[in-house]
Structure formats: C-alpha cells, structure tokens
Scaffold this active site. Sequence first.
Site, PDB file in Angstrom:
ATOM      1  N   HIS A  34      30.982  31.394  21.695  1.00  0.00           N
ATOM      2  CA  HIS A  34      32.024  30.078  21.651  1.00  0.00           C
ATOM      3  C   HIS A  34      33.215  31.177  22.335  1.00  0.00           C
ATOM      4  O   HIS A  34      34.137  31.295  21.842  1.00  0.00           O
ATOM      5  CB  HIS A  34      32.596  30.010  20.272  1.00  0.00           C
ATOM      6  CG  HIS A  34      33.394  28.856  20.134  1.00  0.00           C
ATOM      7  ND1 HIS A  34      33.746  28.027  21.115  1.00  0.00           N
ATOM      8  CD2 HIS A  34      34.100  28.216  19.028  1.00  0.00           C
ATOM      9  CE1 HIS A  34      34.674  26.951  20.897  1.00  0.00           C
ATOM     10  NE2 HIS A  34      34.767  27.279  19.720  1.00  0.00           N
TER      11      HIS A  34
ATOM     12  N   ARG B 155      29.471  21.336  23.704  1.00  0.00           N
ATOM     13  CA  ARG B 155      28.849  22.059  22.479  1.00  0.00           C
ATOM     14  C   ARG B 155      27.454  21.394  21.817  1.00  0.00           C
ATOM     15  O   ARG B 155      27.266  20.125  22.154  1.00  0.00           O
ATOM     16  CB  ARG B 155      30.011  21.588  21.317  1.00  0.00           C
ATOM     17  CG  ARG B 155      29.360  22.017  20.095  1.00  0.00           C
ATOM     18  CD  ARG B 155      30.304  22.166  18.924  1.00  0.00           C
ATOM     19  NE  ARG B 155      31.379  22.913  19.052  1.00  0.00           N
ATOM     20  CZ  ARG B 155      31.880  23.667  18.059  1.00  0.00           C
ATOM     21  NH1 ARG B 155      31.403  24.107  17.299  1.00  0.00           N
ATOM     22  NH2 ARG B 155      33.027  24.633  18.320  1.00  0.00           N
TER      23      ARG B 155
ATOM     24  N   LYS C  22      18.314   8.614  22.087  1.00  0.00           N
ATOM     25  CA  LYS C  22      17.108   7.804  22.364  1.00  0.00           C
ATOM     26  C   LYS C  22      16.094   8.874  22.784  1.00  0.00           C
ATOM     27  O   LYS C  22      15.200   8.614  23.459  1.00  0.00           O
ATOM     28  CB  LYS C  22      17.575   7.043  23.431  1.00  0.00           C
ATOM     29  CG  LYS C  22      18.546   5.913  23.107  1.00  0.00           C
ATOM     30  CD  LYS C  22      18.739   4.919  24.108  1.00  0.00           C
ATOM     31  CE  LYS C  22      19.781   3.975  23.957  1.00  0.00           C
ATOM     32  NZ  LYS C  22      20.993   4.323  24.804  1.00  0.00           N
TER      33      LYS C  22
ATOM     34  N   ARG D 219      38.224  19.568  16.321  1.00  0.00           N
ATOM     35  CA  ARG D 219      39.151  20.462  16.616  1.00  0.00           C
ATOM     36  C   ARG D 219      39.173  20.680  18.304  1.00  0.00           C
ATOM     37  O   ARG D 219      40.002  21.087  18.998  1.00  0.00           O
ATOM     38  CB  ARG D 219      39.066  21.658  15.651  1.00  0.00           C
ATOM     39  CG  ARG D 219      40.267  22.549  15.664  1.00  0.00           C
ATOM     40  CD  ARG D 219      40.022  23.606  14.857  1.00  0.00           C
ATOM     41  NE  ARG D 219      39.593  23.189  13.157  1.00  0.00           N
ATOM     42  CZ  ARG D 219      40.705  22.896  12.644  1.00  0.00           C
ATOM     43  NH1 ARG D 219      41.986  22.995  12.894  1.00  0.00           N
ATOM     44  NH2 ARG D 219      40.537  22.448  11.440  1.00  0.00           N
ATOM     45  N   THR D 220      37.948  21.455  18.448  1.00  0.00           N
ATOM     46  CA  THR D 220      37.585  21.999  19.684  1.00  0.00           C
ATOM     47  C   THR D 220      37.842  21.118  20.949  1.00  0.00           C
ATOM     48  O   THR D 220      38.222  21.119  22.036  1.00  0.00           O
ATOM     49  CB  THR D 220      36.174  22.658  19.773  1.00  0.00           C
ATOM     50  OG1 THR D 220      36.143  23.674  18.897  1.00  0.00           O
ATOM     51  CG2 THR D 220      36.021  23.471  20.994  1.00  0.00           C
TER      52      THR D 220
END
Lengths: 155, 302
Positions: B129, B101, B80, B51-52
């Site tokens: 956020h 994020r 990795k 969504r974001t």
Amino acid sequence: MKKDETGKELQVSAIENGTVIDHIPCESVFQVIKILGLNEVEDQVLFGTNLESQKMGKKGIIKVSNKFFEPDEINKIALVAPTATLIVIRNFRVADKKKVEIPDSIEKIVKCFNPNCITNNENVTTRFFVIDKQDLRLKCHYCEKITAKDNIWFY
Amino acid sequence: MKNKSLVSITDYTREEHIQILNLAAEFEKHPIQKILEGTVVATLFFEPSTRTRLSFESAASRLGAKVIGFSDSASSSVQKGESLRDTIMTVSNYADIIVMRHPKEGSARFASEVAAVPVINAGDGSNQHPTQTLLDMYSIRKTQGKLDDLNIAFVGDLKYGRTVHSLVMALCNYNTTFHLVSPNDLKLPSSVKIHIKDKNLHYYQYTELVDVIPKVDVLYMTRIQKERFSDPIDYERVKNSYILKNHMLDTSKPNLKIMHPLPRVNEITIDVDKNPKAYYFEQALNGVFVRQALLASILGVK
Ligand SMILES: [Zn+2]
C-alpha cells in the site's frame, strides 16, 4: 575402490539415444520422474536409486530413451535435483554433458504457494526471482511472498 | 516519474520518494491547482475502502481531474465474472491513470503489466500500500523536520501489517533505529528484517509497550486483530499490553508524535486524542497532498 563412469552406468543398462539424468539425490528420484511426467511417456525409462557414487555417496539416475529436454524441463530438474548432471546420448555415445543450474528467475513452471496470489486466481503466468539458490527460496514477482523449498509445486 | 506505475514502495528510488514529498509540501501550501483539467482518473476499488478512495478522489478533484470508477466489485462488471485483465484493458481506454485496490496480492503488479496507462496501487491484499507509506514518510518528515537518524517504534501486529512492512523497508534508506513492539506470535517477519540487516541498522524487539515510550521520536501504532491468533486465549492475554493511554506518555520525548494508519479500534484510548503528541488525524490529511503529488508527477504535469 575405483569405478569409472561406464562402470557406474552399467548398473542401469545403456541407451541408444536419449538423456541420462545422473547424480540425482536419492530422495528426489521419484519427484524428478513425476515433474517431468516420465510416468506417462511411451519410450523406455530406466531408473535406479541408492547407487554408489564417489561424489555423493549414494545417488539416483534416470535414463530416458529418445528424449531431449527443453530448457523449462531442465529448470524443473535443477529446482528439485540441483546436483544433477544431464548427459545427452546419441548412438550410444555421450554427445553432451552438463550440470544443471538453478536460473536467476523462473517463469511459468512453478506455482506460487500463496493461495491469495493473483496468479492462483486469474490466468497469469507465474514469475519468480530466485533469492536463495542454496536453500531454495523463490520470491513471487506478483505477490512478493516467498515460496520455500518445501512448498514448491509445479504446473 | 512520468508514466511510471507505483505498485511497491521499492519501485521508486530514494530520490523519487523525496521528490514526491517535496511536491506534496507544495500542494499543502497551495492545494487547489487545476493542472489536471481534461484528465480522467479511474478509481477501481474491487474491495471497499472508503477512506483511501475518498482521499484519492479529493486529490484528483483538487487538481481539476474527472474521476470515474467503482467503489466495490458488487456494483461492477466484476460481479458478472469479468477477468481483471479485461476490466483493466477496458478502463485503460477511458482513463489516463488507474488507481486500484484489490483483495488479491499481486493484482496491481499484474494490472500495471496489462494496462496501457500507469497504475497506482491503493492496496493489493496483504502485500503493498505504497501511498500509505509515502504519507507516513511525509508525516514523519513534517513533524520531525527530517527523515534521517530517527528512533521509530512500531507497535502491534508487525507480522501481518503491510503498512508496517513497507514503511520499515522505506525507512531503511534513512539510518533509522527500529524499536519493534509486538506479541511473540506477531513479530516482524524475517523477509522484512533482512532489509534492516542489509543496511546494518539497529533494531530492538520488545514485548512491552511501556519500555519503548521514552526512547523514540515516533510511535507508530497498529491494530491487533483477534483473527490473527490461533488460540483466542493468547489474544486475551496480550490485547491490553498494546493499548496506549494518555498517562503513559508522561515519560515521552517532547518531539514524540503518535501515528496510526487508521481506522483504530481500541489501541489508542480517546484521552490521547487531545494530547498535542497525537498526530493520526493530521497524518490522514497529509495523504491527500501526497496523492496529489503522485497524480501530478505520474501524469507529467509537475
Ligand atoms: Zn505469488
């Protein structure tokens, strides 16, 4: 009951060169030894606890020969023993004497209590803002969570 | 705000918040403006949030920017074992701005310190956020015509909900009266309440949702997660007290709007969706305009 500074110091014998950490709360003496790594130094370390003190009732004291503390070490002392006084001794004489002070911000010496903080997961130097000096509370610059007195761990 | 990273909502002043909201309103009127042509936006999603991410990528595309990045760390060099520092330093060479994020709290602040380009935090663990906060503020202002002097209820998990914490902190600039509805175990933490107290604002705490409905202009619902309770019996006991059903809105003010950061589980029943007071889907759309405004301001074209 009158006792001068010299009289008190005689309870733990004098040193020639080094530092005396005086007015430590009794319950913090062993913690101060631990965080400064004094259990591992080669020079003479003398300590006493439950000593009489006019100011505090009872106090602890640590004397370390040939040791002059760095600012980071002094900040550590301030965090666990905010009442402490540092006395620098040279040639059996008091060369300098000052109360420790909790700084407004603290870098690298304290671990963030939050296991999910980036500083506990990557090689990041910790940084905290001291938001309460009385009832020690440190706000992490990164995760913004508050590390309280009982959760403070040192590197 | 040129080149100014946005990690926490408090990184920007009240005036800067308003500038972003005003600019977002402009993008709502004219969403397609190719003012970022030739610019590269990196979206680094170390944990998935479709969504974001899509909201940011839509915002970037509408401005004509190119988007590079990854949508979860399994498909990136992080798998990795590359450090966050190295990933950010490398991407700094390829992009003009980084949207990230990450599951660890503080990761975005750290990235903003090592990156040569500005960073927008799209969620760092349970911490911040800020773009959600700005879109919530935009939605409140748009539906109520103002941000000042409103009665706003926050319902559900007020202890762990970062969305709630940031929005409460931001609204402390606007003489808000707070109505805090939660189970006793999930009350707003004192570290957030202190902001309300610092500004001498009023707040009221409730354990019952019905008590608050007639009093407020905005009902901000959040999800209560079972994992947050140490005792599952406590969860079973409270879970139904925080579900909003359409008939409960009969006593609400005419200007009431219901908001939710989405995704919802069952805390708002489907029959509420048709009520004109339901605003959560439009709220999500507002996110695109707010993110356009942020990209344009930080990259210095607006
Ligand atoms: Zn932290």
